[in-house]
Design a protein around this motif. Sequence first.
Motif, PDB file in Angstrom:
ATOM      1  N   ALA A   1      93.777  31.666  76.562  1.00  0.00           N
ATOM      2  CA  ALA A   1      94.065  33.091  76.729  1.00  0.00           C
ATOM      3  C   ALA A   1      95.560  33.358  76.619  1.00  0.00           C
ATOM      4  O   ALA A   1      95.983  34.369  76.039  1.00  0.00           O
TER       5      ALA A   1
ATOM      6  N   MET B   1      87.419  37.714  77.601  1.00  0.00           N
ATOM      7  CA  MET B   1      88.877  37.791  77.484  1.00  0.00           C
ATOM      8  C   MET B   1      89.341  38.218  76.087  1.00  0.00           C
ATOM      9  O   MET B   1      90.195  39.108  75.982  1.00  0.00           O
TER      10      MET B   1
ATOM     11  N   THR C   1      95.532  47.018  71.265  1.00  0.00           N
ATOM     12  CA  THR C   1      95.311  48.263  70.524  1.00  0.00           C
ATOM     13  C   THR C   1      95.899  49.446  71.265  1.00  0.00           C
ATOM     14  O   THR C   1      96.568  50.307  70.671  1.00  0.00           O
TER      15      THR C   1
ATOM     16  N   VAL D   1      91.637  45.096  73.199  1.00  0.00           N
ATOM     17  CA  VAL D   1      91.734  46.476  73.678  1.00  0.00           C
ATOM     18  C   VAL D   1      93.140  46.760  74.204  1.00  0.00           C
ATOM     19  O   VAL D   1      93.737  47.802  73.909  1.00  0.00           O
ATOM     20  N   LEU D   2      93.679  45.832  74.995  1.00  0.00           N
ATOM     21  CA  LEU D   2      95.019  46.015  75.548  1.00  0.00           C
ATOM     22  C   LEU D   2      96.061  46.135  74.436  1.00  0.00           C
ATOM     23  O   LEU D   2      96.958  46.991  74.495  1.00  0.00           O
TER      24      LEU D   2
ATOM     25  N   PRO E   1      87.948  40.198  73.712  1.00  0.00           N
ATOM     26  CA  PRO E   1      87.839  41.657  73.516  1.00  0.00           C
ATOM     27  C   PRO E   1      88.793  42.448  74.406  1.00  0.00           C
ATOM     28  O   PRO E   1      89.349  43.462  73.978  1.00  0.00           O
ATOM     29  N   LEU E   2      88.985  41.997  75.645  1.00  0.00           N
ATOM     30  CA  LEU E   2      89.898  42.690  76.549  1.00  0.00           C
ATOM     31  C   LEU E   2      91.322  42.643  76.001  1.00  0.00           C
ATOM     32  O   LEU E   2      92.053  43.646  76.030  1.00  0.00           O
ATOM     33  N   LEU E   3      91.706  41.493  75.486  1.00  0.00           N
ATOM     34  CA  LEU E   3      93.042  41.349  74.912  1.00  0.00           C
ATOM     35  C   LEU E   3      93.198  42.255  73.697  1.00  0.00           C
ATOM     36  O   LEU E   3      94.252  42.877  73.494  1.00  0.00           O
TER      37      LEU E   3
ATOM     38  N   ILE F   1      90.901  38.698  68.411  1.00  0.00           N
ATOM     39  CA  ILE F   1      89.593  38.235  68.893  1.00  0.00           C
ATOM     40  C   ILE F   1      89.242  36.858  68.336  1.00  0.00           C
ATOM     41  O   ILE F   1      88.982  35.926  69.112  1.00  0.00           O
TER      42      ILE F   1
ATOM     43  N   THR G   1      91.917  34.176  69.541  1.00  0.00           N
ATOM     44  CA  THR G   1      91.869  33.860  70.968  1.00  0.00           C
ATOM     45  C   THR G   1      90.611  33.072  71.311  1.00  0.00           C
ATOM     46  O   THR G   1      90.647  32.150  72.145  1.00  0.00           O
ATOM     47  N   ARG G   2      89.487  33.410  70.705  1.00  0.00           N
ATOM     48  CA  ARG G   2      88.258  32.640  70.933  1.00  0.00           C
ATOM     49  C   ARG G   2      88.440  31.186  70.521  1.00  0.00           C
ATOM     50  O   ARG G   2      88.016  30.265  71.228  1.00  0.00           O
TER      51      ARG G   2
END
Length: 450
Positions: A112, A1, A10, A7-8, A3-5, A96, A99-100
């Motif tokens: 998340a 989650m 960015t 990317v979204l 890394p996906l966040l 990242i 959120t972690r």
Amino acid sequence: MPPLLAVLATLAYGLLGSQQFRTLAPRSWDLGIFTQLARAYGELRAPIVPIKGDEVNLLGDHFHPLLVALAPVWWVWPSGEALLWTQALLFGLSAIPLTRLAIDRLGPGLGALAGAAYVFSFGLQSAAAVQFHEIAFAVPLLAMSLTRLLRGRVLGAALWAAPLVFVKEDLGLTVAVLGVLIALRHREHRTTGWGLAAWGAGWFVLATFVLLPLLNTAGQYDYTDNLGSPLEVLWPPVKWATVGMLLLAAGVIGARSPLILLTLPTLAWRFTGTVEFYWDWYWHYNAVLMPIALAALLDALGDRRTGRATAWRRSTAPLPGRRIRVTAVAAAAAVTLALGPAMPVLDVVRPGRWETGWRAESASAALEAVPDGSVLAVDITLMAHAVPDHDVQWVHGPNRRVPDCLLSDRYAFSWNGAPPEDPALWAQQQWGAEYRTDFEGGGFTVVCRP
């Protein structure tokens, strides 16, 4: 989650930047200034920025030597648009570690949501909307430092915080406050804390009172005159609104955390300033406060895995229950959602915002009409676009050089609604040289010396 966040975020912020760049929507002259700085570093030169004035070294405006990191960006993509994507990437990467940590402390769902509330917070959105600024580098550094601190890795926190002094001079005070907090709250790391405090305070003094005046063409710190009376720090009410939004971003309960004190240096110089842009929730000034707000929220809520506070928060009080945790995270998200249609990032999904309009072709033709390498006086609209191929100066700047060409946009806000009816005549009166019209269309006019 996480890394996906990242990317979204960015993609969202990068696309917002591309949208503005390609639809000719400049928010200020900052993008032009920093594009010129990136070009200078990319060409292995000192950051001389003629947009600000003749021989102006931008390190004498604000102290941001860390921006030398833009040189590789320029080598790969020599454009102002590249800076907008760089800022988007830095904002995304900052999500990242935070959120972690949020997921570890609050659980997957709530963590998340907290990460999403952070990376699309009003502070980061408004910063992206007004295009590139040096604070972009401070955001991931603060995120890395504060997450290390909350994980009990004090030395790592100090090492990630230390470079903040090279992002902007006032951040030395933020670093100093962090050092004091470490020294007072972590007895076993007092040396590290006081050392970090001395590092931050020392660089603030050195940069503000020695280096900036030394590198400034006027031999001074340019922003001293922007400071007003400390008695005005609580007025007008827009300042209270900004503080309220910040506290909501920290879930309100974040005010219990000592980390919230890290916001004070930034708020202090802004609220004692006389520039109205300093006070509001908009522009880029709140971006550096967003990692602090989330870190303070996570600190105040504690760690659900252990059921108690970490070593950072030495308290025997019970941790907040799940209802409070949910409410706090919801408040952090709500402060941005409450802006509704005003959220800048929503422009990315509005088809009408991507329409280049009838002026795009004329803008390209106007730039083509200016000979490469020429000294070009330009207003706001195409300033950043012109930097890669021309020696750009601001049309209203204090430059003594007589430009080879003038590129004007009659619709640019920098003319204050009174553009010259005859740009060639205006240029002749301005610089005492003859100019002829080489291009005219779409509101753009290019006049050059014969």
